[in-house]
Scaffold this active site. Structure first.
Site, PDB file in Angstrom:
ATOM      1  N   CYS A 118       5.148  -2.489  -7.720  1.00 21.23           N
ATOM      2  CA  CYS A 118       4.224  -1.359  -7.530  1.00 21.23           C
ATOM      3  C   CYS A 118       4.014  -0.595  -8.847  1.00 21.23           C
ATOM      4  O   CYS A 118       4.963  -0.073  -9.438  1.00 21.23           O
ATOM      5  CB  CYS A 118       4.770  -0.427  -6.455  1.00 21.23           C
ATOM      6  SG  CYS A 118       3.933   1.170  -6.355  1.00 21.23           S
ATOM      7  N   GLY A 119       2.770  -0.523  -9.289  1.00 21.63           N
ATOM      8  CA  GLY A 119       2.459   0.172 -10.533  1.00 21.63           C
ATOM      9  C   GLY A 119       2.794   1.651 -10.485  1.00 21.63           C
ATOM     10  O   GLY A 119       3.275   2.223 -11.468  1.00 21.63           O
ATOM     11  N   HIS A 120       2.551   2.302  -9.351  1.00 22.99           N
ATOM     12  CA  HIS A 120       2.865   3.726  -9.210  1.00 22.99           C
ATOM     13  C   HIS A 120       4.374   3.946  -9.333  1.00 22.99           C
ATOM     14  O   HIS A 120       4.812   4.932  -9.926  1.00 22.99           O
ATOM     15  CB  HIS A 120       2.373   4.250  -7.871  1.00 22.99           C
ATOM     16  CG  HIS A 120       0.881   4.225  -7.721  1.00 22.99           C
ATOM     17  ND1 HIS A 120       0.035   4.705  -8.678  1.00 22.99           N
ATOM     18  CD2 HIS A 120       0.092   3.754  -6.721  1.00 22.99           C
ATOM     19  CE1 HIS A 120      -1.217   4.558  -8.278  1.00 22.99           C
ATOM     20  NE2 HIS A 120      -1.210   3.977  -7.097  1.00 22.99           N
ATOM     21  N   CYS A 121       5.169   3.037  -8.758  1.00 20.19           N
ATOM     22  CA  CYS A 121       6.625   3.147  -8.840  1.00 20.19           C
ATOM     23  C   CYS A 121       7.083   2.997 -10.286  1.00 20.19           C
ATOM     24  O   CYS A 121       7.962   3.732 -10.751  1.00 20.19           O
ATOM     25  CB  CYS A 121       7.289   2.079  -7.973  1.00 20.19           C
ATOM     26  SG  CYS A 121       6.797   2.112  -6.237  1.00 20.19           S
TER      27      CYS A 121
END
Length: 546
Positions: free
Chosen positions: A71-74
């Protein structure tokens, strides 16, 4: 040959030794996972189903991030999360931070209803049945302040007039709750609200002399400011008690100056969990500019009235007087903002189809659908501004919709290029099935899927009944379709009474084709094993399988 005969068995034994070592390392890792030992990475507790209960029992306040490795946001949150964990540990706070790989620890993900990544939950006093959802900012300072408010008292007790006066004058803006009984329901609700609103400073008082000193006779929450009106009172309704949602809204509204200046002093930090509001148009992935004051958008005032002017012109600066005079009557309903077209406001001008030469000018923005309304330029008096705003609120003014000019070759390529002026004649053609991509030129997710969209159009270019199209939503607006994020994909089926369908599945050519060939829906397919392990399309982080 003889040497090879001797060497062969040796090589074989070497391979077997490597296999044994790999198997032993694998077993060692499995033993580590099965243990309730708690390891740390950058002061963040690494949690799994075998040590989770121990972590809850050892830490009074535990904020846990449920994440996915892909996950890029993570990945974007990880450094800030680690920094916050380090700050809390260095100050010997009872609050700690932990993380769970929700794609590997599926039992924990299911137990706590994880539906998106990252999801942050606060566990207090070992209770795992009712964790509290994280509501703060997604940066290290926001996480630290949110946890500090829960670790200590959320409001400072003011015991006499001297301490109260010092507290009120300590900052530009403070909130004080005056309650006859600090153990009563209203006071407890106030403490809970103070724990949530970490960007404001809260005090609390129950001494009779303080009620008298500030002209109060009953339970009241007071907002003290060093600008505009100095003290604003919000009495607690004796019958209904303290409505925390309404009080939060009022504090947000009245904490703003009556007329705001559009600056980049405070940059908004987009949350990966929720879509932020602003800049004008709201979008989950705004471009690098403009940088905007988060105050303007966090108040969630439904309309924004903007005065665009050139601050280097004394004549234009004088227009602020009438603008300010009109603002008082619309507080809470309309936020008044001055935008300098030669300063920080330069970056927002394209959102309004404007250039600095258009100043001075006025625009009203309806935030729910991003519709913009233009006031006539010949009268900037306070009465004219009030009349215009009321007409918009009453639905008597049509929005001013942006539209680029259609390119000469807009319909000669496989992907048809739509603009505001031509959208309806193409998308609402009852003889065609029209699949439209609404995009922003700067959006990385739009750029990532551009090749797939071109390939899809090439595949269907000979189909008379199917049109693949796209529209730049930063330069074109539609009255009855609001785009909240990029890219957005809408399908308009052929036939009378056509109803728009939003496409929300994987963004690749094969899935697009299945969607089109099945008449605007995806065929039902049997579930694929281990589907939850697969990352979704860029820019989306659902769990477990999209």
């Amino acid at each position: 040959v003889l040497s090879l005969a001797w060497l062969g068995p040796a090589l074989g034994d070497e391979d077997k030794d490597e296999e044994v070592v790999e198997e032993e390392e694998k077993e060692k890792k499995e033993d580590e996972v099965l243990s309730d030992e708690i390891k740390e990475e950058d002061n963040v507790l690494v949690l799994h189903e075998h040590n989770f209960a121990r972590a809850l029992s050892e830490h009074q306040l535990l904020l846990v991030e449920f994440y996915a490795p892909w996950c890029g946001h993570c990945q974007q949150l990880a450094p800030a999360f680690a920094q916050a964990a380090t700050e809390l540990r260095n100050e010997s706070s009872p609050a700690r931070l932990g993380k769970v790989d929700a794609t590997a620890q599926t039992a924990l993900a299911n137990e706590f209803g994880i539906t998106s990544y990252p999801t942050l939950k606060l566990f207090r006093d070992g209770n795992r049945t009712h964790p509290l959802a994280y509501t703060g900012r997604m940066d290290s300072q926001g996480i630290v302040r949110w946890m500090q408010r829960r670790a200590g008292p959320s409001a400072t007790l003011l015991q006499d007039t001297d301490t109260a006066a010092a507290f009120v004058n300590s900052q530009d803006l403070v909130v004080v709750g005056f309650f006859k009984d600090l153990r009563g329901e209203a006071a407890q609700a106030f403490f809970e609200l103070a724990a949530e609103m970490v960007d404001m400073t809260f005090g609390v008082a129950e001494a009779a002399e303080l009620f008298q000193a500030y002209g109060l006779t009953a339970d009241t929450v007071c907002l003290f400011k060093k600008f505009d009106e100095r003290q604003t009172n919000f009495p607690v309704d004796p019958a209904r008690g303290l409505d925390t949602a309404e009080l939060t809204r009022l504090l947000r509204v009245h904490s703003l100056q009556l007329v705001m200046e559009f600056t980049n002093e405070v940059q908004p930090v987009p949350s990966p969990v929720t879509v932020p509001q602003g800049p004008w148009p709201p979008c989950p992935h705004p471009p690098p500019p403009p940088q905007t004051s988060n105050q303007i958008f966090s108040a969630k005032i439904p309309h924004h009235m903007l005065l665009f002017l050139n601050k280097s012109s004394s004549e234009q600066l004088s227009l602020r007087d009438g603008f300010r005079a009109a603002a008082g009557g619309f507080r809470g309903e309309v936020l008044f903002v001055v935008v300098d077209v030669t300063g920080h406001g330069t970056d927002v001008l394209p959102f309004f189809g404007m250039t600095p030469a258009d100043a001075p000018t006025l625009r009203l923005v309806k935030m729910e659908n991003n519709h913009k309304y233009q006031m006539e330029q010949d009268n900037f008096s306070d009465s004219a501004i009030r009349t215009f705003i009321q007409a918009v609120l009453d639905g008597k003014v049509k929005p001013r919709l942006l539209s680029a000019e259609p390119p000469e070759d807009w319909d000669t390529r496989p992907v048809k290029v739509l603009v505001g002026k031509t959208f309806e004649q193409v998308a609402f053609d009852e003889t065609k099935n029209v699949f439209v991509k609404f995009y922003a030129p700067w959006c990385p997710h739009c750029q990532a899927m551009a090749a797939a969209w071109e390939e899809l159009a090439e595949r269907y270019k000979d189909r008379e009944d199917i049109v693949i199209a796209e529209m730049d939503s930063t330069a074109n607006e539609l009255e009855n379709i609001t785009i909240h994020g990029f890219p957005t994909l809408h399908y308009f089926p052929a036939g009378p009474g056509r109803k728009m369908v939003e496409y929300k599945s994987t963004r690749d050519v094969e899935t697009f084709s299945k969607f089109l060939d099945n008449g605007g829906t995806l065929p039902v397919e049997p579930p694929v094993s281990e589907a939850r392990e697969q990352p979704p399309y860029p820019g989306q982080s659902p769990a477990p399988a999209g």
